[in-house]
Structures are given as C-alpha cells and as structure tokens.
Design a protein around this motif. Structure first.
Motif, short mmCIF file in Angstrom:
data_model
loop_
_atom_site.label_atom_id
_atom_site.label_comp_id
_atom_site.label_asym_id
_atom_site.label_seq_id
_atom_site.Cartn_x
_atom_site.Cartn_y
_atom_site.Cartn_z
N THR A 1 -11.06 1.81 -2.84
CA THR A 1 -11.82 2.18 -1.65
C THR A 1 -11.98 3.68 -1.53
OG1 THR A 1 -9.83 2.09 -0.26
CG2 THR A 1 -11.17 0.09 -0.40
N PHE A 2 -10.99 4.43 -1.98
CA PHE A 2 -11.12 5.89 -1.99
C PHE A 2 -12.32 6.32 -2.82
CE2 PHE A 2 -10.32 9.83 -4.35
CZ PHE A 2 -10.30 10.74 -3.29
N ASP B 1 -9.48 -4.22 -0.56
CA ASP B 1 -8.76 -3.33 0.36
C ASP B 1 -7.78 -2.47 -0.43
OD1 ASP B 1 -6.79 -5.11 -0.33
OD2 ASP B 1 -6.20 -5.60 1.71
N GLN B 2 -8.00 -2.40 -1.73
CA GLN B 2 -7.13 -1.62 -2.60
C GLN B 2 -7.45 -0.14 -2.43
OE1 GLN B 2 -6.14 -3.47 -6.28
NE2 GLN B 2 -6.08 -1.53 -7.39
N GLN B 3 -6.44 0.66 -2.14
CA GLN B 3 -6.69 2.02 -1.69
C GLN B 3 -7.33 2.93 -2.72
OE1 GLN B 3 -2.94 3.33 0.03
NE2 GLN B 3 -3.60 2.68 2.05
N ASP B 4 -6.95 2.83 -3.98
CA ASP B 4 -7.58 3.71 -4.96
C ASP B 4 -9.05 3.36 -5.15
OD1 ASP B 4 -6.91 1.33 -6.24
OD2 ASP B 4 -5.94 2.27 -7.95
N LYS C 1 0.82 -1.20 0.00
CA LYS C 1 0.00 0.00 0.00
C LYS C 1 0.86 1.25 0.00
CE LYS C 1 -3.54 -2.62 0.17
NZ LYS C 1 -4.25 -2.88 -1.06
N ASN C 2 0.32 2.26 -0.68
CA ASN C 2 0.98 3.57 -0.68
C ASN C 2 0.69 4.24 0.66
OD1 ASN C 2 1.81 6.18 -1.05
ND2 ASN C 2 0.95 6.37 -3.11
N GLU C 3 1.71 4.53 1.44
CA GLU C 3 1.50 5.07 2.77
C GLU C 3 1.48 6.59 2.80
OE1 GLU C 3 0.68 3.19 5.15
OE2 GLU C 3 1.09 1.30 4.12
N TYR D 1 -1.99 6.61 -5.90
CA TYR D 1 -1.89 5.28 -5.33
C TYR D 1 -1.09 4.35 -6.24
CZ TYR D 1 -5.44 6.62 -1.93
OH TYR D 1 -6.12 7.23 -0.92
#
Length: 201
Positions: A179-180, A174-177, A25-27, A54
């Motif tokens: 979920t964003f 749970d992939q951040q882009d 993940k990109n923190e 991301y």
C-alpha cells in the motif's frame, strides 16, 4: 477509445480483502518526509529503503497477480511516453517517462523482495506479456502518432486508467509495503494527469 480495463485480479471478490488472514503489521512510524510528504517523486533509493522497513509478509495470489499486472502497466506508460518524447520533443514526456521508470522499478523491488515471478524481467520496449496491455499499447501508439494533441490525450488516458487500476488494487490488499508503494504511484499519477491537462489547456 474505451480505456476501461478488466483484469482477473479485480474480479476476485472484494470481500476477500476483508476476510483473508494477514501478517502482523510493522507499527514503526515512518519518517514524515518519506511516508507522508508526497508532493515530490520519491527516489528509487528512498522507496526501496522504506519497503525494507516493513515485515516480510508474502503476498497472496490476488496481490501477486495485481503486482505483476501493475509492473507491466507502469512499463506501458514509460514506453508510450518514450515514443512520444522522441516523436514530438515535448519535455513533459521526457519528465514523466522517468517517473514511470521509478514506478515500475518500485514494483519490481516488491516482486524481488518476495521472490515472485517478474513478467518484465527481460522487458523489451513495447512488448508485454499481458495481452490486454499489449493491445492497449498498440492502440495508444497508433492514436498518439496522429498528432501531438492526440499524444497528450493518450497521456491523460494512461494516467486516468492508472489511477483507477491502483484504486482497485488498494481494495485487495492491506499489506503495508504494497500500500505504501501503490499510494505513492497513485499520487504521482494525479500529478501527471494534472500536467497533461495543463498542456492540453
């Protein structure tokens, strides 16, 4: 009207969302005004800019199917509100129609980022590849065409369904882009739902 939708991407075991191996993940923290202050609709430009921050992490098959479904589902809302805007002239339909276009474009940008097939690349108003969505669209138009009251109730049904579908979608990724974008869409749908209920009351 039974608004509960059953989709193949929801049937996949939720356990897979816990067990599948995901990319790192990109923190990097996002700007507060873009990532956390969601009382107002984010523009396409802002949402796209955040998506690109991301890590490139190709969605799995369940995530891909979910994104493809939601891409058309957001167009369904846009198209229904377009019809009712012209039919009844209520500003609420014009306003939320534009928001739905932002939503479907945000999903398109995710599909484009990963080179995934876009089911709505040549979208025609009221025409959907997904048969379930096609039947839902036809039903909503038939119902809402009976009266302005039923058109507003169709808006409540759409937003209620969108919220439930996005909540299900968040269970499989749970992939951040992703979920964003989904969280932005869901918060907007809650605002839309409140707006429709206010008009009805």
């Amino acid at each position: 009207m039974n608004m509960k939708l059953r989709k193949s991407w929801v049937i996949a075991p939720v356990l897979s969302a816990i067990l599948f191996t995901s990319c790192a993940k990109n923190e990097v923290a996002l700007p507060v005004d873009e990532a956390n202050s969601l009382n107002e609709e984010l523009s396409i430009e802002k949402m796209t800019a955040v998506i690109q921050t991301y890590e490139y992490c190709i969605p799995d098959s369940a995530e891909t199917a979910m994104l493809q479904f939601i891409r058309e589902e957001e167009y369904l809302a846009h198209d229904v509100y377009s019809v009712f805007a012209e039919m009844y002239g209520f500003q609420i339909f014009y306003n939320i129609r534009q928001s739905e276009y932002v939503h479907t474009t945000a999903i398109r940008n995710l599909l484009n980022k990963y080179g995934l097939e876009d089911p709505a690349i040549n979208h025609q108003p009221g025409v959907f590849q997904n048969q379930e969505l096609q039947e839902l669209y036809d039903s909503l138009i038939a119902s809402g065409s009976q009266s302005s009251q039923q058109a507003l109730e169709a808006g409540v049904a759409i937003e209620t369904t969108d919220i439930a579908d996005i909540q299900n979608a968040l269970l499989i990724t749970d992939q951040q882009d992703i979920t964003f974008v989904l969280n932005n869409l869901m918060k907007a749908s809650y605002r839309h739902l409140a707006a429709f209920n206010a008009w009805l009351n």
